[in-house]
Structures are given as C-alpha cells and as structure tokens.
Design a protein around this motif. Structure first.
Motif, mmCIF file in Angstrom:
data_model
loop_
_atom_site.group_PDB
_atom_site.id
_atom_site.type_symbol
_atom_site.label_atom_id
_atom_site.label_comp_id
_atom_site.label_asym_id
_atom_site.label_seq_id
_atom_site.Cartn_x
_atom_site.Cartn_y
_atom_site.Cartn_z
ATOM 1 N N UNK A 1 0.830 -1.203 0.000
ATOM 2 C CA UNK A 1 0.000 0.000 0.000
ATOM 3 C C UNK A 1 0.865 1.254 0.000
ATOM 4 N N UNK A 2 1.944 1.238 0.777
ATOM 5 C CA UNK A 2 2.847 2.382 0.829
ATOM 6 C C UNK A 2 3.800 2.409 -0.352
ATOM 7 N N UNK A 3 4.424 1.277 -0.665
ATOM 8 C CA UNK A 3 5.513 1.258 -1.646
ATOM 9 C C UNK A 3 5.049 1.374 -3.090
ATOM 10 N N UNK A 4 3.816 0.961 -3.397
ATOM 11 C CA UNK A 4 3.352 0.954 -4.787
ATOM 12 C C UNK A 4 3.384 2.344 -5.401
ATOM 13 N N UNK A 5 3.189 3.364 -4.595
ATOM 14 C CA UNK A 5 3.214 4.731 -5.105
ATOM 15 C C UNK A 5 4.568 5.057 -5.726
ATOM 16 N N UNK B 1 -6.561 9.986 -5.380
ATOM 17 C CA UNK B 1 -7.175 10.324 -4.092
ATOM 18 C C UNK B 1 -8.629 9.864 -4.034
ATOM 19 N N UNK B 2 -9.336 10.014 -5.145
ATOM 20 C CA UNK B 2 -10.734 9.594 -5.193
ATOM 21 C C UNK B 2 -10.864 8.080 -5.035
ATOM 22 N N UNK B 3 -10.024 7.334 -5.744
ATOM 23 C CA UNK B 3 -10.059 5.875 -5.646
ATOM 24 C C UNK B 3 -9.718 5.404 -4.242
ATOM 25 N N UNK B 4 -8.724 6.030 -3.627
ATOM 26 C CA UNK B 4 -8.336 5.634 -2.271
ATOM 27 C C UNK B 4 -9.446 5.903 -1.270
ATOM 28 N N UNK B 5 -10.079 7.061 -1.382
ATOM 29 C CA UNK B 5 -11.130 7.413 -0.430
ATOM 30 C C UNK B 5 -12.352 6.512 -0.574
ATOM 31 N N UNK B 6 -12.618 6.047 -1.812
ATOM 32 C CA UNK B 6 -13.803 5.223 -2.064
ATOM 33 C C UNK B 6 -13.500 3.736 -2.130
ATOM 34 N N UNK C 1 -8.542 -1.989 -5.519
ATOM 35 C CA UNK C 1 -8.935 -0.602 -5.759
ATOM 36 C C UNK C 1 -8.020 0.355 -4.999
ATOM 37 N N UNK C 2 -7.639 -0.051 -3.800
ATOM 38 C CA UNK C 2 -6.739 0.763 -2.982
ATOM 39 C C UNK C 2 -5.376 0.915 -3.653
ATOM 40 N N UNK D 1 -8.776 10.989 5.408
ATOM 41 C CA UNK D 1 -7.328 11.249 5.291
ATOM 42 C C UNK D 1 -6.855 11.082 3.859
ATOM 43 N N UNK D 2 -7.231 9.968 3.237
ATOM 44 C CA UNK D 2 -6.798 9.707 1.869
ATOM 45 C C UNK D 2 -7.489 10.634 0.877
ATOM 46 N N UNK D 3 -8.760 10.906 1.098
ATOM 47 C CA UNK D 3 -9.509 11.721 0.155
ATOM 48 C C UNK D 3 -9.118 13.181 0.151
#
Length: 552
Positions: A89-93, A128-133, A139-140, A241-243
């Motif tokens: 979740x952290x490293x993929x970015x 940001x939209x995908x993470x929040x939803x 999807x995350x 937070x993510x959104x």
C-alpha cells in the motif's frame, strides 16, 4: 560548434541582462502557488500512509489479519504489522512514480510543461478519489499507483525544464543580480531542484535550493495532523485522510489550466512567434526583445547538446555520476522514510497507544519542517560538508540510543514505561532534526549542482530514479526488517549512516561558493577525483567539456 554557441550566448546574456523588463504578474502568482502545492502534495502523500495504516478501521477493512495481530496481547511487538500487502500500500506509489517518470518524458518534450502539470494533477485527483472510495485492496492499490503517476509527471516536469534552464543559467543569474526575481520565477514555474540550483547567485544557491524541501516537509506535517484528527472518526476516518489529497490535487490541476505554456518550451518546439507573445504576457510588457533573443540563442545551444546519457558514462563525468547514485541512495538509507512512512506503526510497535503514536508522529513532522529552516539559514555559510557530517554523527548517536533503550527495556512484549517513552520520542525527534538540516535537503542539493552543462538533465534524472527505487525498496521491506531485526533495525540504519558519513568526509568536495560553471575545477583539485579526471581537459586555467568553454 557547441563551444562557439556558448561563447555567444554567454556573452550576449551578460550584456542583455540589465535590459530585461518585467513585473510581478498574475501568472507569477499562479506559478508560485502551483509550485508550493506540488511540493506540499508530494509531502502529504509521504506522511499520510503511515497514519492510515495504523487506524483500526482501515486495518479491519483491508488487512484483518494485521488487525487481529495488533489487538493480540501476546503478539511480538515488532511483528504486529508485518504484512507484505500492507507494505505494498505504501511502496506501490513509488515504483509507479519511477515508471511514470520515464513514460512522461515524451509527453513533456512534445507537448510542453503545462500538459505535464495538468496530467500530474489529474492523476493525483483520480488516485485520491479511488483511495477514499476503495472497497477492496485492488482498488486501494490502483489509487496509490495513480498517485505515483502524478509524482512521476511532476518529476519529469522538473527534469525537462531543467534542461532548458541549464543553458540559460548565466543570463538568469544576471536577473537575480538586479530586481527581476519575480520575472525570472515566472518563466520557469516550479522546475525543481535544478532550477533552484541554477538561478540564484552562488552565495545563496544552497538556501534557495531547499525551498521545495520545505514545502514537502510542511506537507508531511499537515498529513500527520490530519491523521491525528481523522483517527477519532472511526471507522471511516481513514477515507477522509486519503480523500483530502484531492484538495491540493484539484488546486494543482486548476493551476495547470490557468498558467500559460512557458516561452522556453514554445521556442524549443519551434513556435517562436507564440513564445514571443507569451513572454510579453507573463512579463506584463511589450519590451522583451533582449530576453527573447537570449532564449532563442539558448534554445539553439540546447539542441546542440547530444546524447547526455552517453556523455555521463564517460570518465570525465565519473565523480558526478557517483554522486548522482550514492547521494539519493544514502539519503534513503538513513532510515528517515521508515519513520515518515510508518511513524505511527513504529511507535505502536514500541508500545505506544494509538493516540499517543499519532501525536508523536505529528511531533516528528513538525520537527522535520522546522529543521529545514536551519539548513536554509546555514548551508551557504557553513557549507555542505559540515552539515552532512555533523548531521550524520547526530543521527548515528540517536539510532544507537533508541536501539539500546528498546533492546534493554522493551523486549518483544509489553510496553515502555512513560519515562522511557518520552525519551524515545525526544531522541527520534533529534534524529529527524538532524536529517532535516543535513541529508534531507542536501541529498537533492548536491547532485543538482555538481553536473556540467551537457549532462545536467541526465544526472538529475538518475538522481530521481535512484531515489524512487530505493524509497520503494525500503517501504516494501521495512515491516519485514522490523520483525526480523527487532530493535536491531536502528543499528542497521546507524551502520549505513556511518558509511555515508565517511563517504562524505573522504569523497565529497565542498561546493559552497563554487559557481556552477566552475564546478569541474573543484573535482580536479580533490585528492581522489583528480586521479579519475582526464588530464588533457584542463589547459592554462581553462576547463573544456565537449567544447563548452568555462573560464577558471
């Protein structure tokens, strides 16, 4: 010939700089906002992931096994969060950012800087939209990858413009000696970090270079404070937070729509008439002939520089190549990203409660932001080597102290006493402070200012790629390393900091006060690198690089 072009371009630039006209326009203001938003958004993404991954609502939804281990009273403190999916979740970015920075190059080169800003902003917005939803892990992760694409476009944006600015550095440094700083800023938008090393006078170059780092650290602090607030909104606080990353992403996208394409880019793509009109618009005056002529000549010279990546492998560029690889590598191996990414997780592993861990991570974020100001104020007075070496010694000391406290007082179960908990937070803050005024900003500053003209863009690309690659490696492996090494993880990073401090002492010459165009002479005077540099490239006090004449 390249040498002739330089001589002409440099000569006229020195004569024409006093003729430049311009004022602070709406374009200048929007440009500064876009630059600040870009830096703070990058920092927000760094800081937000650690707090989110420690929230119960987030863990229950995506990582129930980790949630159960976290709540289990007898679970090993150091292994509660050990999960490769959670690390991904952290490293993929960052691996996405590395790939995107390579793919974005043709877009920026063929369609200009403005489209790069817009693409980066849209990617951030979608992510940001995908993470929040997000409803599932896939999807995350897709959302994080889209954020990585946004970072990739942002980095490429800086690299491409840096190529043009490398050829304009003489004329624009003339601008800074007059009262036209605002006008100069307007023409380059947020080309970091090379713009920040090329543009200002030599005696303040290091301090100005660190402004983007300051924006990044403020973004990290903001993320920590957001996490502290949203942690009380269970079970959906993590979505907020993510959104909230969508807010600066929207501002950056709107900024990209409002700004005009840079005249440098238009001229380089052959649209000289349009470039002339844009230059008049952004300067707020029709009298731009002197600056326009310098841009045309600098663009012609830029096109004469061939094969920068091939040139950077030549023996005469060996010292700079080593710095482009080792400086960003060492910056990540300080262990700072482990603290920034996983601060709440790390503090909870030490026995802190959920609220206490988020509060402690917010404190470290504030220390990081404030300590960057120390570096800005001192780097051009004390020099790069003094800050890097003294910062390294302080970080080593702090890492060893934390390892001793955890090894003796914590064990694999239980919690630290209140007194030792406070001591650990203080020592980690001292570690973060040392990084903030040494390896944090200088890990970018040094590589950006040591390359000769014809390899500057390639050198910055390598620096960015190495940084993103090792950021990915540490982000993905840290939770497993923490589980396997336990308190020894701090000794692991202390060992690397020892190596890098010795490396700086032995192999990094002082670049304080050295003009960019005379940097090659610095390598020739160094006790080690003078053995590497070819002897036939210096004659009668004049250094030549691929025909580029630089006065000693």
């Amino acid at each position: 010939m390249a040498g002739g072009s330089v001589a002409v371009a440099a000569g006229v630039a020195k004569e024409r700089a006093a003729q430049y006209q311009g004022r602070v326009t709406f374009y200048v203001i929007i440009t500064c906002i876009v630059a600040a938003v870009g830096g703070s958004l990058f920092g927000y993404d760094i800081g937000i992931s650690g707090g989110v991954t420690s929230m119960d609502g987030f863990l229950r939804h995506f990582f129930p096994r980790v949630y159960e281990k976290k709540k289990h009273a007898h679970e090993n403190n150091y292994c509660k969060f050990n999960d490769q999916g959670l690390a991904a979740f952290t490293s993929s970015l960052y691996i996405a950012g590395l790939v995107a920075s390579l793919c974005a190059s043709p877009v920026t080169r063929n369609y200009g800087r403005r489209i790069s800003i817009i693409c980066g902003g849209l990617c951030f917005l979608v992510g940001a939209t995908l993470n929040a939803a997000a409803q599932n892990l896939a999807m995350l992760l897709v959302g994080r990858i889209m954020l990585g694409f946004g970072i990739g476009f942002g980095n490429q944006e800086a690299d491409e413009v840096a190529t043009r600015l490398a050829n304009l550095h003489i004329q624009l440094r003339g601008l800074f000696s007059d009262d036209n700083i605002g006008a100069a800023v307007s023409s380059i938008q947020n080309a970091v970090p090379l713009y920040l090393s090329e543009m200002p006078p030599t005696h303040i170059r290091g301090g100005v270079n660190m402004l983007f780092q300051l924006a990044t650290t403020l973004g990290i602090f903001t993320a920590n404070m957001v996490n502290y607030g949203t942690s009380k909104l269970e079970p959906w606080g993590w979505r907020l937070s993510l959104g909230l990353a969508a807010v600066p992403a929207t501002l950056m996208t709107i900024g990209g729509l409002l700004v005009t394409e840079t005249p440098n880019s238009l001229i380089e793509r052959g649209l000289t008439d349009q470039g002339h009109k844009v230059l008049q618009k952004i300067r707020g005056t029709d009298n731009v002939s002197a600056e326009f002529q310098d841009m045309v000549e600098a663009s012609e010279f830029a096109k004469s520089i061939k094969h920068p990546f091939r040139n950077i492998l030549e023996r005469r560029n060996r010292p700079q190549l080593i710095m482009a690889i080792f400086m960003p590598t060492f910056q990540i191996l300080t262990g700072i990203n482990s603290i920034l990414f996983y601060a709440p997780v790390l503090f909870q592993s030490m026995g802190f409660g959920a609220n206490a861990s988020l509060y402690s991570s917010a404190l470290t974020g504030a220390v990081l932001a404030s300590s960057t100001l120390i570096s800005i104020a001192t780097v051009d007075r004390l020099g790069r080597r003094v800050l890097l070496i003294s910062g390294g010694i302080q970080m080593i000391t702090c890492q060893v102290i934390v390892a001793i406290i955890l090894g003796v007082k914590l064990g694999t179960e239980g919690e630290l006493s209140k007194g030792y908990s406070v001591l650990v937070v203080i020592v980690i803050c001292l570690f973060v402070m040392a990084f903030g005024w040494s390896w944090g900003p200088l890990g970018w500053t040094v590589p950006s200012e040591v390359f000769p003209l014809e390899t500057r863009s390639a050198g910055q690309s390598i620096t960015v790629a190495v940084n993103l690659f090792f950021t990915f490696i540490i982000a993905q492996s840290f939770l497993s390393l923490l589980c396997g090494l336990k308190y020894g993880i701090f000794l692991f990073f202390a060992g690397w900091i020892t190596i890098m401090t010795i490396f700086v002492y032995l192999f990094l010459p002082e670049t304080k006060g050295v003009p960019i165009e005379e940097m090659i002479l610095m390598w020739r005077k160094h006790w080690f690198w003078k053995r590497i540099m070819p002897e036939d490239a210096q004659l009668n006090g004049i250094s030549t690089t691929n025909g580029v004449r630089i006065a000693a």
